[in-house]
Enzyme design. Sequence first.
Site, PDB file in Angstrom:
ATOM      1  N   ASN A 207     137.366 -74.749  38.492  1.00  0.00           N
ATOM      2  CA  ASN A 207     135.937 -74.910  38.563  1.00  0.00           C
ATOM      3  C   ASN A 207     135.449 -76.084  39.312  1.00  0.00           C
ATOM      4  O   ASN A 207     136.493 -76.646  39.794  1.00  0.00           O
ATOM      5  CB  ASN A 207     135.226 -74.984  37.005  1.00  0.00           C
ATOM      6  N   GLY A 270     135.375 -86.555  25.724  1.00  0.00           N
ATOM      7  CA  GLY A 270     135.834 -85.451  26.393  1.00  0.00           C
ATOM      8  C   GLY A 270     134.822 -84.869  27.261  1.00  0.00           C
ATOM      9  O   GLY A 270     133.859 -84.342  27.309  1.00  0.00           O
ATOM     10  N   ASP A 276     138.056 -72.493  29.670  1.00  0.00           N
ATOM     11  CA  ASP A 276     137.983 -71.929  28.459  1.00  0.00           C
ATOM     12  C   ASP A 276     138.905 -70.835  28.234  1.00  0.00           C
ATOM     13  O   ASP A 276     139.728 -70.200  27.240  1.00  0.00           O
ATOM     14  CB  ASP A 276     136.504 -71.088  28.065  1.00  0.00           C
ATOM     15  N   PRO A 302     142.860 -73.620  24.283  1.00  0.00           N
ATOM     16  CA  PRO A 302     142.891 -74.282  22.738  1.00  0.00           C
ATOM     17  C   PRO A 302     141.636 -75.383  23.139  1.00  0.00           C
ATOM     18  O   PRO A 302     141.337 -75.603  24.518  1.00  0.00           O
ATOM     19  CB  PRO A 302     144.004 -75.094  22.533  1.00  0.00           C
ATOM     20  N   PHE A 320     130.760 -83.582  26.111  1.00  0.00           N
ATOM     21  CA  PHE A 320     129.879 -83.311  27.167  1.00  0.00           C
ATOM     22  C   PHE A 320     129.613 -81.671  27.140  1.00  0.00           C
ATOM     23  O   PHE A 320     130.609 -80.951  26.860  1.00  0.00           O
ATOM     24  CB  PHE A 320     130.477 -83.535  28.688  1.00  0.00           C
TER      25      PHE A 320
HETATM   26  N1  CTP Z   1     136.175 -78.724  25.892  1.00  0.00           N
HETATM   27  C1  CTP Z   1     137.515 -79.010  25.475  1.00  0.00           C
HETATM   28  N2  CTP Z   1     138.263 -77.839  25.458  1.00  0.00           N
HETATM   29  C2  CTP Z   1     138.183 -76.909  26.008  1.00  0.00           C
HETATM   30  C3  CTP Z   1     136.656 -76.765  26.415  1.00  0.00           C
HETATM   31  C4  CTP Z   1     135.844 -77.457  26.277  1.00  0.00           C
HETATM   32  O1  CTP Z   1     137.845 -80.343  25.068  1.00  0.00           O
HETATM   33  N3  CTP Z   1     139.105 -75.684  25.936  1.00  0.00           N
HETATM   34  C5  CTP Z   1     135.432 -79.948  25.745  1.00  0.00           C
HETATM   35  C6  CTP Z   1     134.600 -80.336  27.106  1.00  0.00           C
HETATM   36  O2  CTP Z   1     135.544 -81.285  27.444  1.00  0.00           O
HETATM   37  C7  CTP Z   1     133.355 -80.755  26.754  1.00  0.00           C
HETATM   38  C8  CTP Z   1     132.839 -79.953  25.446  1.00  0.00           C
HETATM   39  O3  CTP Z   1     134.226 -79.292  24.949  1.00  0.00           O
HETATM   40  O4  CTP Z   1     133.559 -82.041  26.173  1.00  0.00           O
HETATM   41  C9  CTP Z   1     132.017 -79.052  26.172  1.00  0.00           C
HETATM   42  O5  CTP Z   1     132.514 -77.958  26.995  1.00  0.00           O
HETATM   43  P1  CTP Z   1     131.627 -76.571  27.354  1.00  0.00           P
HETATM   44  O6  CTP Z   1     132.521 -75.715  28.210  1.00  0.00           O
HETATM   45  O7  CTP Z   1     130.300 -76.679  27.671  1.00  0.00           O
HETATM   46  O8  CTP Z   1     131.597 -75.859  26.002  1.00  0.00           O
HETATM   47  P2  CTP Z   1     132.293 -74.526  25.417  1.00  0.00           P
HETATM   48  O9  CTP Z   1     132.868 -74.814  24.147  1.00  0.00           O
HETATM   49  O10 CTP Z   1     133.201 -73.995  26.347  1.00  0.00           O
HETATM   50  O11 CTP Z   1     131.008 -73.647  25.341  1.00  0.00           O
HETATM   51  P3  CTP Z   1     130.479 -72.470  26.275  1.00  0.00           P
HETATM   52  O12 CTP Z   1     130.650 -71.177  25.516  1.00  0.00           O
HETATM   53  O13 CTP Z   1     129.080 -73.205  26.519  1.00  0.00           O
HETATM   54  O14 CTP Z   1     131.368 -72.845  27.894  1.00  0.00           O
END
Ligand code: CTP
Length: 401
Positions: A207, A270, A276, A302, A320
């Site tokens: 990304n 974080g 994801d 995870p 974040f």
């Molecule tokens: N984060 C994490 N590990 C992951 C995904 C996200 O630690 N596998 C942390 C990011 O560092 C950030 C927060 O989770 O602090 C939010 O990430 P974001 O991508 O916005 O949230 P998601 O849980 O992935 O939700 P969305 O479905 O909106 O993408």
Amino acid sequence: MTLNGRKILLGVTGGIAAYKTPELVRRLQEAGAEVRVVMSAGAEAFITPLTLQAVSGHRVRTHLLDPEAEAGMGHIELARWADDVLIAPATAQVIARLAHGFAADLLSTLALATEARIWIAPAMNRVMWDAEAVRENCRMLVSRGVKLVGPGVGDQACGEQGPGRMLDPDEIVAELGGSEPVLAGLRFVVTAGPTHEPIDPVRFLGNRSSGRMGFAVAEALAEAGARVDLVAGPVKLSTPPGVQRLDVTTASEMLEVVTARMENADGFVGVAAVADYRPESLADDKIKKSGQPLTLQLVENPDILATVARRRPKPFVVGFAAETRDLERAARGKLEAKGADLIAANRVGHDRGFDTEDNTLEVFGAERHWNLGSRAKRILARELVAIIAEQMQQDGNGKKQ
Ligand code: CTP
């Protein structure tokens, strides 16, 4: 942050960024400083002494051999008066003069005659900034204790993009203000940047995260006295001073390193844009095109933040959220779902949030909400750290059972 009672001698030299100096004077004053201004001859091509006199409330000095001005506060008295000499913008010319000890004009003479801290905020075209002569001069000055403020990276007046932009006034004020060691004795782990999830030996899912916000948070935590481990995805950034950096590529590696580093940590921030999903399997050889549609099977990664938040004793956890819509609802949802203490949320879109110098942040806690507005990432990071320190103090230094 405060500059209460600090006497700051602002030296303005001839760069286009001189147009920002009236605002800089105002910001310094708002932070509690008393400001007097000296201008080089070159600066007068960009801004008039009268403008800076009006904002500073004091006569602006422009020449060394000015009998009338010397009858007031002479240049030696001015050099003694200052607690700090701030040269902003600092051109390649003044940097060279300072490095080689030329007393060529009022400002370079003052710089030699003062025992005050000297700060320089360079402003020049990126190729000039990169020139070995300028680099060498800066190295020399830094080794003598001169503080370099910036430069920033971004759009330049010459139409180019890159390092060399003078920092914005509030960033300069923040640099001069420094921070109180409010997090002394505490350990933090910070994640930053993207993760790359390999598809085959030459391709990955990734990304557009630049890592700048995470690096700024790590830097601000270290400035506040914390010991910081920065677990960074693939980014092209230099490690902030006083920060221990650990480079990783994938989300799984990030989780592994974070888990190990959290053993003794009190807090976790974080900031990484963790992928994801990752491809279910990694092809041994480069995938060839076949003329047919290609389906990649993805499996969920995870959640590092949620995993850390489940630890006991519970560390102070900040996440974040990058959202394209419904910022508050999404942030509050993540606060709940991930078990974080704070979520710092920003809007992202095609043109904002990622890979930029500025950001817009709103911070959500269970009971409170802070709108930090739109600022440079380093300023936002410092404000976020101040909120973290305050909240941890309320919770009894973050060591929650
Ligand atoms: N984060 C994490 N590990 C992951 C995904 C996200 O630690 N596998 C942390 C990011 O560092 C950030 C927060 O989770 O602090 C939010 O990430 P974001 O991508 O916005 O949230 P998601 O849980 O992935 O939700 P969305 O479905 O909106 O993408």
